[in-house]
Design an enzyme around this catalytic site. Structure first.
Site, short mmCIF file in Angstrom:
data_model
loop_
_atom_site.label_atom_id
_atom_site.label_comp_id
_atom_site.label_asym_id
_atom_site.label_seq_id
_atom_site.Cartn_x
_atom_site.Cartn_y
_atom_site.Cartn_z
N LYS A 24 43.64 37.59 47.38
CA LYS A 24 43.50 36.18 47.77
C LYS A 24 44.24 35.93 49.07
CE LYS A 24 43.32 33.38 44.15
NZ LYS A 24 44.03 32.87 42.96
N ARG B 171 49.47 29.87 43.91
CA ARG B 171 48.38 30.69 43.37
C ARG B 171 48.78 32.16 43.33
NH1 ARG B 171 43.79 29.35 47.67
NH2 ARG B 171 42.34 29.78 45.95
N GLY C 247 44.79 37.44 33.50
CA GLY C 247 46.12 37.66 32.96
C GLY C 247 47.20 37.21 33.91
N MET D 111 49.04 34.57 36.55
CA MET D 111 49.29 33.14 36.34
C MET D 111 48.18 32.29 36.93
SD MET D 111 52.50 30.81 37.40
CE MET D 111 51.71 30.01 38.78
N ARG E 183 35.99 36.29 48.47
CA ARG E 183 36.15 37.66 47.95
C ARG E 183 34.76 38.24 47.70
NH1 ARG E 183 38.53 35.58 42.19
NH2 ARG E 183 36.89 34.09 41.84
N HIS F 47 28.51 61.99 17.04
CA HIS F 47 27.18 62.61 17.09
C HIS F 47 26.11 61.59 17.45
CE1 HIS F 47 23.37 63.97 15.21
NE2 HIS F 47 23.72 65.12 15.74
N ARG G 294 12.29 74.08 26.24
CA ARG G 294 12.66 74.80 25.02
C ARG G 294 11.41 75.10 24.22
NH1 ARG G 294 17.26 70.45 24.15
NH2 ARG G 294 15.46 69.30 24.88
N ARG H 210 12.36 78.69 28.72
CA ARG H 210 13.32 79.53 28.00
C ARG H 210 12.65 80.19 26.81
NH1 ARG H 210 18.40 76.84 25.16
NH2 ARG H 210 16.78 76.17 23.70
N GLU I 173 25.67 81.31 29.33
CA GLU I 173 26.25 80.45 28.30
C GLU I 173 27.26 81.19 27.43
OE1 GLU I 173 23.00 79.15 25.77
OE2 GLU I 173 21.86 80.91 26.33
N SER J 91 21.06 79.85 34.97
CA SER J 91 21.10 78.45 34.59
C SER J 91 22.23 78.31 33.58
CB SER J 91 19.77 78.02 33.97
OG SER J 91 19.88 76.70 33.51
N GLY K 230 24.05 77.10 30.67
CA GLY K 230 23.85 76.36 29.43
C GLY K 230 25.22 75.88 29.02
N THR K 231 25.62 74.76 29.55
CA THR K 231 27.04 74.37 29.44
C THR K 231 27.41 73.86 28.06
OG1 THR K 231 26.38 72.35 30.55
CG2 THR K 231 27.58 73.98 31.85
N ASN K 232 26.42 73.61 27.22
CA ASN K 232 26.76 73.22 25.86
C ASN K 232 27.36 74.43 25.13
OD1 ASN K 232 26.82 71.25 23.79
ND2 ASN K 232 25.10 72.30 22.82
N ASP K 233 26.59 75.53 25.09
CA ASP K 233 27.11 76.74 24.45
C ASP K 233 28.30 77.31 25.22
OD1 ASP K 233 25.86 77.15 22.05
OD2 ASP K 233 24.11 78.14 22.93
N CYS L 57 21.64 73.31 32.89
CA CYS L 57 20.64 72.64 32.07
C CYS L 57 21.26 72.01 30.83
CB CYS L 57 19.52 73.60 31.67
SG CYS L 57 20.07 75.01 30.70
N TYR M 50 20.65 73.12 41.91
CA TYR M 50 20.12 71.91 41.28
C TYR M 50 20.89 71.62 39.99
CZ TYR M 50 17.93 75.02 37.90
OH TYR M 50 17.74 75.95 36.92
P1 ADP Z 1 41.59 31.65 40.63
O1 ADP Z 1 42.25 32.92 40.99
O2 ADP Z 1 41.54 31.42 39.18
O3 ADP Z 1 40.28 31.49 41.34
P2 ADP Z 1 42.68 29.79 42.56
O4 ADP Z 1 44.04 29.98 43.06
O5 ADP Z 1 41.60 30.22 43.47
O6 ADP Z 1 42.57 30.49 41.16
O7 ADP Z 1 42.59 28.25 42.28
C1 ADP Z 1 42.06 27.52 41.22
C2 ADP Z 1 41.33 26.30 41.78
O8 ADP Z 1 42.18 25.50 42.56
C3 ADP Z 1 40.19 26.69 42.68
O9 ADP Z 1 39.12 25.82 42.46
C4 ADP Z 1 40.77 26.50 44.05
O10 ADP Z 1 39.78 26.26 45.00
C5 ADP Z 1 41.67 25.29 43.86
N1 ADP Z 1 42.78 25.27 44.82
C6 ADP Z 1 43.72 26.21 44.98
N2 ADP Z 1 44.56 25.87 45.98
C7 ADP Z 1 44.14 24.68 46.46
C8 ADP Z 1 44.59 23.83 47.50
N3 ADP Z 1 45.64 24.14 48.25
N4 ADP Z 1 43.92 22.68 47.72
C9 ADP Z 1 42.85 22.39 46.95
N5 ADP Z 1 42.37 23.14 45.96
C10 ADP Z 1 43.01 24.29 45.72
MG MG Z 2 39.81 31.08 42.98
#
Ligand code: ADP
Ligand code: MG
Ligand code: MG
Length: 920
Positions: free
Chosen positions: A32, A101, A110, A112, A345, A468, A591, A647, A782, A801, A803-806, A869, A889
């Site tokens: 980001k 952010r 996961g 924040m 992104r 299996h 086969r 074969r 093989e 060829s 026969g990588t299973n055997d 094969c 191949y």
């Molecule tokens: P995520 O990684 O979950 O996408 P973001 O950090 O991109 O989290 O933000 C969550 C939401 O908050 C998004 O819709 C983002 O556009 C908005 N947002 C983040 N920072 C700002 C900001 N400075 N002003 C306005 N909106 C923001």
């Molecule tokens: Mg975002």
């Protein structure tokens, strides 16, 4: 100079020179942060801000406190942002608000969640009201801050805020947030502050810097939260990357109807169409669009409401795509008619979109063909060739409560059929009643294969991805879910059950091998056809083009220097035709024993086996000859112009005989009943079968050993091959037969058998008046001894060829069925083996033997043709090894040919130009 922990968005050049590369910047500032900095550099409107580095996070993780100097740098950066915006953090007269952010190198769940509107306090809120004259907007923003800060930073449960808001709205008869007035939001601010006090025992911080500090710390801590750790384990993201913290000047999409917020993809992420796809909401903030609080508008509607912003947005996103040469997923906010970009992104996409976007971008000249080929993964191709559930239909089924169970997604694709609980019934219902069948078992064994093949899909309640059922299903391209352990199968009552939901035998179920889900009832599927997927065909053609280039491998004289070819394993003309349509340029394994099992042939085969004299045997074989000739004729015709490796008979003969136990039961029954009719024949047959008994048939009388004991069979087969080849040649069909002798362990075996067979071939050609035919005799490698003595073996064998299973069974000393059933799962779990060696070649052992065999073999015969094969021929990692060691191949199941073509191109590109074989 003190260590730099904080980079302003416009200090990207400094970050780059410190980190050394763009990838380094991404690691330092996170995805980001580097995106925001990169956009800032490109002149895209990004609200001013800064990034605290992942290095600071790692220091924090190690010591539990901010690294020395970091906070001071953060404050200094804040001052710079104040200058750029002309606002002041915490100043009621003109307050600067920011968001905090998280953002690691790879976007990962996961971490924040974002906190918006930081620095709002009772005081700054007052100031903002005066400034904007918009109390509703200010109180809305303030209550959002308390809620986000409370849940995300202070860890209070969402409901603690959601419940009182819901109650408030109900009490006032409101449905939507937009109906809330300034007074209403003001009341909510007080309510939310009370929630914080009640839950945490302290007041919501009224010091803006304290808010910033706590939020920064919370981001750092989230890196080691349970969710983040679990995710990293599952996806192999290293623990030492750390997350960055981005502090961004707030821009407000909730300032009225000339403001808004939205998200968009520069191309359609589900179809790949080159058309912007996105949604926006007026008078909204942050994640309102994603959260579905109100129905969002499609992005194209913006052109009427705010044409200038719309065109600016289209222009910016266009430039971003040109810059990253990838489909972008962007977030934006419009504040009083001014557009701000908040994130960009590379967008996630479906397999279909991945292929289309890659081809389109190459056609647009944005990326090279090679890059396009590299952007499509073998998994993408796999997904595209299996039937898929119609997503809408699946969602509807889920809503209607049709979800049944979840297991391991063992073999991709969607299957709909009637459930049957054993292989025989499954096969019978499929063949005789022409039903679509799903075979359901606790687990499967080798004698269940006929039922699996007849089924549209397979479901088991036990076993994992190497069981299996999983292995067989993948081999035959049958969608399969294994290990759905919540299911109890009652084989007696013919019913399966999950929490009281029951499916009786014959009832419809839908199995999604791509996701591992199982549903009750029939869900609509979409059947993909390769010939209709023009973009996929384009990618595969480019892949072939890349592989066909000379010089993709550096190699000794006469070794292949192009990339790998892809051949297919096919026993029947029908399979060969499919293989060809999927792009195979040869048959690497046909086969022949399958041909002996057909109903009208089996009695002849049994008669041949039980023959007392060579004459009797020859007589039976003469009856089989026309059948075999016809089989080969069809195969040659289907593969016109391409090599076909046939074969010679491989399994031990008892496999063609009736089951010993069953026969014994029949004999006993006859005896008990005192019936004599047919008894003598059955007793004789039983004696004969018993005399053929071997304690370890896999290592017993089979392959070339059987041919030496009983040469008549292979002599007939070779005659059939060359008669068919001659007939085809006379019909002006170009054929290239290659006769493969299985299970060679010593060159002496070849010296014994091969000249006899060559003589027959020559005799047949002479009989038929064929002067020239391109043919070869070769062997399967093989048995480890064959690999070790490859230089000797290549004196006779014109091709190898693997026969990588055997070869894997014998190198490890595992029997595959037993290993997969009993201990391989544990071995992989305990990291004794990295992967199931029957699926992915064991490079260090089996792979080394292969490498040695090729090098030694080509010392004797430099032009030696080498292939593989085994099932490994369709596995991308194993294909890579085959490229490295100098195979000509790989040969795999027809279904995997497209995957192998792509994988072969990937490895060719990866290694091209590099010396892959040291001069030996
Ligand atoms: P995520 O990684 O979950 O996408 P973001 O950090 O991109 O989290 O933000 C969550 C939401 O908050 C998004 O819709 C983002 O556009 C908005 N947002 C983040 N920072 C700002 C900001 N400075 N002003 C306005 N909106 C923001
Ligand atoms: Mg975002
Ligand atoms: Mg998020």
């Amino acid at each position: 100079m003190a260590k730099k922990w904080v980079y302003l968005f416009d200090e990207v050049a400094e970050a780059e020179s410190y980190a050394g590369s763009w990838d380094g910047v991404r690691a330092l500032l996170g995805g980001k942060g580097s995106g925001l900095a990169d956009m800032t550099r490109a002149g895209v409107p990004v609200p001013p801000g800064f990034t605290v580095t992942t290095e600071a996070c790692n220091q924090f993780s190690a010591s539990g406190k901010f690294p020395e100097g970091m906070w001071a740098q953060e404050l200094a950066a804040l001052q710079e942002v104040e200058k750029r915006t002309g606002k002041k953090f915490g100043d009621p007269a003109n307050p600067l608000l920011v968001s905090c952010r998280s953002g690691a190198k790879f976007s990962m769940p996961g971490m924040m969640d974002t906190v918006l509107n930081i620095s709002l306090t009772d005081k700054t809120a007052e100031g903002m009201i005066e400034l904007t004259g918009n109390p509703r907007f200010v109180y809305d923003s303030y209550r959002r801050l308390i809620e986000m800060f409370g849940t995300v930073v202070l860890g209070i449960a969402d409901e603690a805020f959601e419940e009182p808001l819901k109650e408030y709205k109900e009490k006032n008869g409101y449905k939507l947030d937009t109906e809330m007035t300034a007074e209403d939001w003001k009341a909510m601010v007080e309510t939310f502050k009370a929630v914080v006090k009640k839950e945490k025992g302290f007041d919501f911080p009224q010091d803006p810097l304290k808010q910033l500090e706590l939020a920064t710390e919370a981001v750092f801590k989230s890196w080691n939260g349970k969710r983040a750790i679990d995710y990293r384990r599952a996806t192999n993201i290293p623990d030492d990357l750390g997350t960055a913290v981005n502090i961004v000047t707030m821009v407000f999409g909730n300032m009225g109807d000339d403001s808004g917020t939205g998200v968009a993809f520069t191309r359609n992420p589900s179809t790949g169409d080159k058309k912007m796809m996105g949604d926006y909401l007026l008078n909204a903030q942050g994640e309102d669009v994603v959260a579905g609080i109100r129905n969002a508008n499609p992005i194209e509607n913006m052109v009427k409401k705010m044409p200038e912003v719309y065109y600016q947005f289209m222009d910016i996103t266009d430039k971003l795509e040109q810059h990253y040469k990838e489909m972008q997923d962007v977030e934006f906010t419009i504040e009083r008619g001014k557009l701000w970009m908040l994130q960009t992104r590379n967008g996630k996409r479906t397999a279909k979109a991945a292929v289309k976007i890659a081809v389109d971008m190459a056609d647009e000249g944005l990326i090279s063909k090679e890059e396009a080929v590299l952007r499509v993964t073998p998994d993408n191709v796999d997904t595209l060739l299996h039937p898929q559930f119609d997503e809408k239909a699946k969602k509807a089924a889920e809503k209607a409560g049709a979800f049944f169970a979840r297991g391991v997604n063992a073999s991709p694709g969607a299957a709909v059929g009637q459930a049957y609980f054993d292989a025989n019934t499954a096969e019978k219902m499929a063949k005789e009643k022409k039903q679509a069948v799903i075979m359901v078992r606790p687990f499967t064994k080798p004698d269940d294969v006929h039922g699996m093949i007849a089924s549209k899909g397979v479901l088991t309640s036990e076993g994992g991805a190497t069981s299996h059922a999983a292995v067989v299903a993948r081999q035959f391209g049958i969608p399969c879910v294994v290990g759905a352990s919540s299911i109890t199968i009652d084989l007696e009552k013919r019913v399966m059950e999950v929490n009281g939901k029951a499916v009786k035998e014959g009832e419809w179920i839908s199995v999604d091998g791509t996701t591992g889900e199982v549903f009750i009832g029939q869900i609509k599927t979409i059947e993909p056809k390769i010939e209709e997927q023009s973009e996929l065909l384009t990618i595969l053609n480019w892949a072939d083009e890349i592989c066909a280039r000379d010089g993709m491998r550096n190699a000794p004289p006469k070794w292949p220097t192009r990339g790998l070819q892809v051949w297919a394993n096919a026993d029947y003309p029908k399979d060969a035709r499919r293989a060809r349509s999927y792009g195979a340029v040869g048959i690497g394994l046909c086969r022949t024993e399958h041909m002996f099992f057909e109903t009208e042939r089996l009695p002849i085969v049994q008669r041949m086996i039980l023959a007392k004299t060579s004459e009797e045997r020859t007589e039976a074989l003469n009856e089989l000859l026309p059948y075999q000739r016809k089989d080969f004729d069809g195969l040659f015709e289907a593969m016109e112009g391409y090599p076909v490796i046939i074969r010679l008979i491989d399994p031990p003969l008892h496999e063609f005989m009736p089951d010993e136990e069953k026969l014994f039961e029949e004999v006993v029954t006859l005896r008990v009943k005192g019936e004599t009719e047919g008894l003598k024949e059955k007793e004789d047959l039983l004696t004969a079968i018993r005399s053929m008994h071997e304690s370890n048939p896999m290592m017993g009388l089979r392959g070339v050993r059987l041919s030496i004991a009983m040469p008549e069979i292979v002599e007939m087969q070779v005659r059939a091959i060359f008669e068919a080849a001659a007939d085809c040649t006379l019909r002006k069909i170009v054929v290239k037969p290659e006769v493969m002798i299985p299970l060679t362990g010593t060159v002496k075996e070849l010296e014994w058998i091969q000249p006899r067979l060559v003589r027959i071939a020559a005799a047949v050609l002479k009989e038929k008046g064929i002067k020239k035919l391109d043919y070869k005799f070769g062997t399967m490698i093989e048995i480890p001894r064959a690999a070790v003595t490859a230089a000797e073996i290549a004196k006779l064998a014109e091709f190898f060829s693997f026969g990588t299973n055997d070869l894997t069974q014998m190198t490890f000393g595992y029997s595959r069925d037993d290993a997969e059933r009993n201990f391989l799962v544990t071995y992989v779990e305990q990291k004794i083996l990295p992967k199931n060696p029957f699926q992915t070649l064991d490079r260090d052992g089996v792979g080394k033997l292969m490498e040695w065999a090729i090098t030694e073999g080509r010392k004797t015969r430099p032009e030696l043709e080498v292939g593989i094969c085994g099932e490994h021929g369709g596995d991308p990692e194993s294909i890579e090894w085959c490229h490295i060691i100098g195979n000509n191949y790989v040969s795999c199941s027809p279904f995997r040919v497209p995957i192998a073509r792509l994988a072969a191109a990937h490895v060719a590109l990866k290694y091209s130009g590099k010396a892959i074989v040291e001069d030996k």
